[in-house]
Design a protein around this motif. Structure first.
Motif, PDB file in Angstrom:
ATOM      1  N   ARG A 186       1.074  -1.216   0.020  1.00  0.00           N
ATOM      2  CA  ARG A 186       0.000   0.110   0.015  1.00  0.00           C
ATOM      3  C   ARG A 186       0.796   1.330   0.084  1.00  0.00           C
ATOM      4  O   ARG A 186       1.424   1.595   1.228  1.00  0.00           O
ATOM      5  N   VAL A 214      -2.010  -0.141  -4.871  1.00  0.00           N
ATOM      6  CA  VAL A 214      -2.410  -1.048  -3.469  1.00  0.00           C
ATOM      7  C   VAL A 214      -2.609  -2.629  -4.391  1.00  0.00           C
ATOM      8  O   VAL A 214      -3.202  -2.661  -5.035  1.00  0.00           O
ATOM      9  N   ASP A 216      -3.209  -6.552  -2.995  1.00  0.00           N
ATOM     10  CA  ASP A 216      -3.832  -7.846  -2.144  1.00  0.00           C
ATOM     11  C   ASP A 216      -4.649  -8.541  -2.785  1.00  0.00           C
ATOM     12  O   ASP A 216      -4.858  -8.459  -4.030  1.00  0.00           O
ATOM     13  N   ILE A 219      -8.365  -6.849  -4.103  1.00  0.00           N
ATOM     14  CA  ILE A 219      -8.320  -5.403  -4.266  1.00  0.00           C
ATOM     15  C   ILE A 219      -9.114  -5.430  -5.614  1.00  0.00           C
ATOM     16  O   ILE A 219      -8.833  -5.915  -6.974  1.00  0.00           O
ATOM     17  N   SER A 222     -13.946  -1.494  -7.428  1.00  0.00           N
ATOM     18  CA  SER A 222     -14.946  -0.975  -6.345  1.00  0.00           C
ATOM     19  C   SER A 222     -13.967  -0.285  -5.033  1.00  0.00           C
ATOM     20  O   SER A 222     -14.303   0.875  -4.684  1.00  0.00           O
ATOM     21  N   ASP A 223     -12.809  -0.852  -4.612  1.00  0.00           N
ATOM     22  CA  ASP A 223     -12.088  -0.356  -3.710  1.00  0.00           C
ATOM     23  C   ASP A 223     -11.405   0.799  -4.371  1.00  0.00           C
ATOM     24  O   ASP A 223     -10.989   1.588  -3.592  1.00  0.00           O
ATOM     25  N   LYS A 225     -12.801   2.900  -6.381  1.00  0.00           N
ATOM     26  CA  LYS A 225     -13.737   4.104  -6.577  1.00  0.00           C
ATOM     27  C   LYS A 225     -13.862   4.675  -5.069  1.00  0.00           C
ATOM     28  O   LYS A 225     -14.091   5.485  -4.901  1.00  0.00           O
ATOM     29  N   GLY A 226     -14.020   3.434  -4.335  1.00  0.00           N
ATOM     30  CA  GLY A 226     -14.152   4.058  -2.731  1.00  0.00           C
ATOM     31  C   GLY A 226     -13.189   4.861  -2.125  1.00  0.00           C
ATOM     32  O   GLY A 226     -13.212   5.867  -1.526  1.00  0.00           O
ATOM     33  N   THR A 227     -11.742   4.686  -2.603  1.00  0.00           N
ATOM     34  CA  THR A 227     -10.689   5.340  -2.001  1.00  0.00           C
ATOM     35  C   THR A 227     -10.517   6.591  -2.672  1.00  0.00           C
ATOM     36  O   THR A 227     -10.500   7.442  -2.195  1.00  0.00           O
ATOM     37  N   PHE A 305      -4.908  -2.099  -7.523  1.00  0.00           N
ATOM     38  CA  PHE A 305      -5.207  -0.992  -8.235  1.00  0.00           C
ATOM     39  C   PHE A 305      -4.261   0.049  -8.197  1.00  0.00           C
ATOM     40  O   PHE A 305      -3.291   0.076  -7.209  1.00  0.00           O
TER      41      PHE A 305
ATOM     42  N   THR B 476     -16.258   0.962  -2.013  1.00  0.00           N
ATOM     43  CA  THR B 476     -15.613   0.188  -0.725  1.00  0.00           C
ATOM     44  C   THR B 476     -14.176   0.725  -0.500  1.00  0.00           C
ATOM     45  O   THR B 476     -13.800   1.059  -1.636  1.00  0.00           O
ATOM     46  N   MET B 477     -13.876   0.399   0.599  1.00  0.00           N
ATOM     47  CA  MET B 477     -12.393   0.709   0.840  1.00  0.00           C
ATOM     48  C   MET B 477     -11.636  -0.615   0.838  1.00  0.00           C
ATOM     49  O   MET B 477     -12.288  -1.632   1.534  1.00  0.00           O
ATOM     50  N   PRO B 478     -10.339  -0.694   0.546  1.00  0.00           N
ATOM     51  CA  PRO B 478      -9.563  -2.071   0.631  1.00  0.00           C
ATOM     52  C   PRO B 478      -9.739  -2.371   2.216  1.00  0.00           C
ATOM     53  O   PRO B 478      -9.180  -1.703   3.030  1.00  0.00           O
ATOM     54  N   THR B 479      -9.749  -3.716   2.401  1.00  0.00           N
ATOM     55  CA  THR B 479      -9.590  -4.023   3.985  1.00  0.00           C
ATOM     56  C   THR B 479      -8.250  -4.987   3.998  1.00  0.00           C
ATOM     57  O   THR B 479      -7.988  -6.015   3.265  1.00  0.00           O
ATOM     58  N   GLN B 480      -7.206  -4.381   4.230  1.00  0.00           N
ATOM     59  CA  GLN B 480      -5.954  -4.929   4.336  1.00  0.00           C
ATOM     60  C   GLN B 480      -5.493  -4.932   5.901  1.00  0.00           C
ATOM     61  O   GLN B 480      -6.086  -4.149   6.731  1.00  0.00           O
ATOM     62  N   LYS B 481      -4.418  -5.938   6.174  1.00  0.00           N
ATOM     63  CA  LYS B 481      -3.831  -5.617   7.421  1.00  0.00           C
ATOM     64  C   LYS B 481      -2.933  -4.371   7.490  1.00  0.00           C
ATOM     65  O   LYS B 481      -2.511  -4.081   6.685  1.00  0.00           O
TER      66      LYS B 481
END
Lengths: 342, 791
Positions: A186, A214, A216, A219, A222-223, A225-227, A305, B476-481
């Motif tokens: 990240r 980012v 993972d 990912i 949608s992540d 777009k949210g960010t 992304f 949505t937001m990435p869900t990460q450690k």
């Protein structure tokens, strides 16, 4: 008994105009040879009864005179002080001292704000290198030599392998390679970038790019777009919305251009948004699997992304600057307008 | 890429949507429309017939015309020399709106005493660019080629009622250089019918021409023979059709070839068969000549890397770029040889870049050409010529074998973060002419031949979401450690330095990194800056190894705006010894602080700059004792040798500061200026500010003033350091309050007056101890430096 004397003293005290005059009155009445002191000295020749009466009355008179002299003294002292202050008055309307007023460059101001946002989400900060290898600027980003997309970014070369980076995506290519566990990343990257454009109001051969990557397992678009929605709200206010438009970048698939709703006209149409209600601010997408694979990642397991934006463009929108060259001319009339905290 | 509404409508049913709606639909599907505008501007224009033309009674350059517009005869005053009786023209009656005319709304006017009821239009007034017009058309009114229906609406009759789209195609969609491919795309988006076309040429007969491909940059090559043709001009309407597609008409053979190219996306080239002197066409590299005469009547230099089309030993074309003059079709051509080939875009791009020649053909060949539609271009030509191809020869024409791409439906959801009904995905792909099968939770997709950009599952996912709509993507937001990460010391040094200097009243600037050698030479010691191979211009040719030039230009620029009071700094990464170095550059000029009417000012000088540097170093954790100042060499190139110094921290030189050399001041037309240039990379042991509290002494502080007579070679810093070292516990401060150079002193000596602040943290000092401290100081000053007390 001493009514005449008392009246006389009262008049003198009332008439006194200065502390000196008052002092003289004090000496003339209460001093060693003052009129009241003399009465007490005369008293020896009187009878004990008379002495008693005179003693009492002179004491009363003495006290009375003390009081009126003190009152008058306070009055005169204050009046004197007032006069002195009046005489000491300055012209408060003349200008104050011009102190050296420091200011951050608007791009630094923007960068501080943006870094604060991404740090709060746990991104690492990466500056990368302005002089970069073709390998990281292009090849690792799914742009082999002679890839038509290289035309999208006219590049300054030092030789066949060394160039001035055209974007901070090169930082990301390096970060993917340097990742030891080939696991989640990240990162926020920024720095000076270069493209072979003639300088004009909207183009600059040197510019500042800001972007992020980012990585993972899940990912998604949608992540992204949210960010970006959260970031746009951070930058331009809570009412900001974003819009994805399909586009093409070699390093993302799917690729999207991102617009924000025009904060100038609120979406009704104005010259800034070319009457569309939307303003393009950056390019982004889901990272192309070739980029992950090239760095040794398992592209079936990991998704990513990435996005990149021109800091000048965002600063121009945020601060209302109309010519990109202003950021590099360093006219202090321009710089001194950025002395606020945000 | 230019395309017109009418041409597109010929291949796909546009369902009467407006050009502007179509532009939005295309842009939202990833085909960015840069602009849409009508081919011609003007409302309610009609066809008129010029019945009579007479000279204007009061003007030599004006004519009074009687123009029949069916319902009435209009008297119009016209200034064009080419207005003639018995011709058909385009008339703007009073009330017409004309964006490109001298007046936006046509009115009844009096011109030199004669009433004029409208305007006879020129093409310029319709907004047709001059590059599509003849000289007569540019200078005068538009005279129509033949009779038209008088009084009726003019633009639609004449084929001017079209809209031009300028598409900004992304590099992956070079297939859309074909109007037909675009039509299929639009059909998929609008869900309307696409016209079926003939993609192949039916002729079996082989031409006598032989083809020899000698270089791999030629991927496929075909020749198509058309005999017994008649050269003619195209119709007025087709002329406008061509204009709407960005071509000026010449004559049918050339015009049709152009149309075939834009419809198919494959550039074709026409040769006059009778001008070819050999029956062998060779495609090869390796020939050099300085004077290849091309069909644009210009000579070009050809080098060994250029791919050429040879007829015998004559060059008849630079492959994919331009043909030769000697083989070009002209008004006398009867027999045509048409080339439809695919060349390597890399080779074509190199040649067209080197020659700076970007033709319609080379622009397309610069992208990846679809090799499966080479014959399609010829099929279009057949239709336009209304004639079948007579003979052909094709080499390496590929047969399309579609690749099957498997896309798991779960992968679609993982990439997009939303679920799309599988039937919807299938329908979207089918509308775009993809073949789709669905089984085992996967889509098996075969893209059509021209969609070479679709090769992996992510490409297919993009096709689906692009049509499905990005507005349906969730947020949505990435869900990460969470992983702890530290800011780098470079980042922190950068930040703390900026904070410190802004706090001291300096303004941060950012300047360019590229300069001319001539400018950099002024400030560089090593002169090892990196040179660009392909600079924009001489002014921006080298990456700087020293940032001072940027500061100098910023001061110069501000001075030109009469901003004379400047306190600026920049932090930038410059490059030398094969690696980047971060530099801090400070520039001071004019007043730092001022109140002019009180006659109280602080002007920039050496000591102000020194104070700023020391204060900054203090703030980032390098206190006075770790900093050393040293004089500079006498022949310093850009600093005043008597008013400049090197600065070192922890015994490592980090930079230089002082007054700019008068010669440089003069050269750059500056006022007195002070510059610091400090290599922050040298402060590599920087760890940030660490504040540590020391209890404040409760005991009184005593002041003692000393006036010393000092030999010239001993400097103030040496004295202060010696005093502090002697009794560091008790000496709290040493301040210099006077420096005096006078005749009455000893020769080669000067006088220095100091205030000492003496205090003990544990007790009140008595007179005796204080005297002892002062005497010890005086003794050591005398022993070490021969310094005495001034009597």
């Amino acid at each position: 008994m001493f009514e005449d004397l008392k009246e006389g003293i009262i008049k003198e005290v009332n008439d006194a105009q200065s502390l000196d005059e008052l002092k003289q009155i004090r000496v003339a009445t209460l001093g060693k040879k003052g009129s009241i002191t003399l009465i007490t000295k005369d008293v020896k020749n009187k009878s004990p009864e008379e002495r008693k009466v005179i003693g009492k009355e002179t004491n009363e008179l003495k006290e009375y005179v003390e009081i009126i002299i003190e009152q008058k003294r306070m009055f005169l002292a204050e009046r004197k002080m007032m006069q002195e202050l009046e005489d000491d008055k300055i012209d408060i309307f003349l200008p104050g001292t011009k102190l050296p007023s420091g200011s951050y460059h608007p791009l630094t101001l923007l960068l501080n704000d943006v870094i604060e946002f991404f740090r709060s989400l746990g991104y690492i900060i990466n500056e990368g290198f302005e002089i970069e290898e073709d390998l990281y600027n292009f090849e690792r980003l799914n742009m082999e030599k002679d890839h038509p997309a290289r035309d999208m970014q006219d590049t300054f070369y030092f030789d066949s392998t060394l160039l001035l980076r055209t974007h901070t995506s090169s930082n990301e290519a390096r970060a993917l390679e340097e990742s030891k566990d080939k696991g989640p990343i990240r990162m926020f990257s920024y720095g000076k970038c270069y493209r072979k454009d003639e300088d004009d109001a909207t183009h600059s051969h040197q510019f500042m790019q800001i972007g992020a990557l980012v990585v993972d397992e899940d990912i998604s678009l949608s992540d992204l777009k949210g960010t970006l929605t959260a970031w746009a709200k951070h930058l331009f206010g809570d009412n900001t919305q974003i819009r994805f438009r399909p586009s093409y970048f070699p390093f993302t698939e799917p690729s999207v251009e991102v617009d924000i709703n025009c904060h100038i006209c609120g979406g009704t149409g104005c010259p800034i948004c070319k009457h569309s209600g939307w303003i393009e601010i950056l390019g982004s997408g889901v990272s192309h699997p070739n980029i992950l694979t090239a760095a040794g990642y398992d592209a079936d397991k990991y998704q990513a992304f990435a996005f990149g934006a021109g800091a000048e463009r965002i600063a121009m929108l945020k601060y209302g600057v109309d010519d990109i060259r202003s950021f590099y001319n360093n006219n202090i009339e321009f710089l001194e307008q950025f002395n606020k905290v945000k | 890429m230019i395309v017109s509404y009418n041409k597109l409508n010929e291949f796909v049913d546009l369902n009467n949507i407006s050009p502007y709606e179509l532009a939005d639909i295309l842009t939202n599907a990833g085909i960015e429309v840069d602009s849409v505008h009508p081919l011609a501007q003007g409302s309610d224009l009609v066809i008129g017939f010029v019945k009579k033309v007479e000279k204007h009674p009061n003007s030599d350059s004006l004519y009074v015309c009687q123009v029949d517009v069916k319902d009435e005869i209009l008297q119009i005053v016209c200034g064009a020399a080419n207005v003639k009786e018995n011709t058909y023209v385009i008339v703007a009656k009073p009330g017409c709106e004309m964006e490109y005319a001298k007046v936006p709304v046509i009115k009844k006017v009096d011109l030199g005493g004669v009433e004029s009821n409208g305007m006879i239009c020129s093409l310029n007034e319709l907004g047709i660019p001059e590059k599509f017009q003849t000289k007569e058309q540019i200078d005068g009114i538009e005279v129509l080629d033949k009779p038209y229906n008088v009084g009726e609406e003019a633009l639609s009759q004449l084929g001017f009622d079209d809209y031009i789209f300028d598409l900004d195609l992304t590099p992956n969609r070079s297939d859309l250089y074909s109007i037909y491919a675009l039509a299929i795309e639009v059909g998929g988006l609008l869900k309307t019918k696409v016209k079926e076309v003939n993609l192949n040429v039916e002729t079996d007969k082989e031409t006598d021409f032989q083809i020899e491909i000698e270089d791999e940059a030629c991927l496929s090559y075909g020749l198509f023979e058309f005999n017994d043709l008649e050269v003619a001009k195209v119709s007025y309407q087709m002329k406008n059709e061509l204009i709407a597609l960005n071509f000026k008409d010449r004559f049918n053979l050339v015009d049709y070839a152009n149309l075939a190219m834009v419809i198919s996306g494959n550039p074709i080239h026409t040769f006059d068969a009778d001008k070819l002197k050999s029956k062998t066409i060779t495609i090869k590299k390796g020939i050099e000549t300085d004077n290849f005469l091309a069909l644009d009547d210009k000579y070009y230099k050809i080098i060994k890397d250029d791919l050429l089309i040879m007829c015998g030993d004559e060059i008849i074309g630079i492959a994919g770029v331009i043909g030769s003059k000697s083989s070009a079709v002209d008004e006398n051509t009867k027999n045509l040889i048409v080339e439809s080939a695919v060349f390597s875009h890399v080779s074509i791009r190199k040649t067209s870049k080197r020659l700076d020649l970007f033709t319609e053909a080379s622009t397309r060949f610069n992208k990846i050409i679809n090799p499966y539609t080479s014959e399609f271009a010829i099929a279009i030509l057949e239709e336009l010529l209304n004639k079948k191809c007579d003979a052909v020869r094709k080499v390496n024409y590929p047969v399309y074998k579609p690749v099957e791409i498997e896309v798991k439906t779960s992968k679609i959801s993982r990439v997009l973060g939303i679920d799309i009904p599988v039937e919807t995905s299938i329908q979207i792909l089918k509308d775009l002419m993809f073949e789709v099968e669905y089984h085992d939770d996967s889509l098996f997709v075969k893209p059509p031949s021209y969609r070479k950009d679709v090769t992996i599952r992510e490409d297919v996912i993009e096709e689906i979401i692009r049509v499905y709509g990005y507005d349906k993507i969730a947020t949505t937001m990435p869900t990460q450690k969470i992983v702890y990460n530290k800011l780098s010391s470079k980042f922190l040094l950068d930040k703390y330095t900026k904070d410190a200097l802004v706090g001291l009243g300096l303004r941060e600037i950012i300047t360019y990194q590229l300069y001319s050698k001539e400018k950099l030479d002024n400030f560089s010691i090593e002169q090892e800056y990196m040179q660009l191979q392909n600079p924009l211009n001489k002014e921006r040719e080298y990456f700087r190894d020293n940032p001072i030039i940027g500061m100098i230009e910023a001061i110069q620029y501000n001075n030109s705006y009469k901003h004379m009071d400047l306190a600026l700094f920049e932090i930038s990464d410059v490059f030398f010894q094969n690696k980047p170095h971060t530099f801090l550059t400070i520039g001071l000029s004019g007043y730092y602080e001022s109140n002019l009417w009180q006659k109280q000012t602080k002007k920039a000088d050496f000591y102000l700059l020194k104070g700023i540097i020391l204060e900054w170093l203090e703030k980032i954790g390098f206190s006075y004792g770790r900093v050393l100042i040293k004089p500079i060499e006498k022949d310093h190139p850009f600093l005043h040798p008597g008013k400049a110094a090197y600065i070192s921290v922890n015994n490592k030189d980090i930079g230089i500061f002082g007054q700019l050399h008068p010669a440089i001041i003069d050269k750059f037309k500056l006022k007195e200026t002070y510059i610091a240039n400090i290599n922050l990379t040298q402060l590599d042991n920087f760890v940030g500010r660490v504040n540590k509290y020391k209890p404040i002494s409760q005991f009184p502080v005593v002041s003692r003033d000393l006036s010393l007579v000092v030999p010239n070679k001993v400097n103030a810093e040496d004295i202060v350091k010696l005093i502090r070292k002697g009794n560091s516990k008790l000496i709290k401060e040493v301040d210099i309050f006077d420096v005096y150079y006078g005749q009455e002193l000893l020769e080669n000596h000067y006088s220095l007056s100091l205030t000492l602040k003496i205090s003990d943290d544990k007790k009140t000092l008595d007179e005796e101890t204080i005297s002892q401290v002062v005497n010890t100081i005086l003794t050591s000053l005398n022993t070490k430096y021969k310094i005495t007390l001034r009597s």
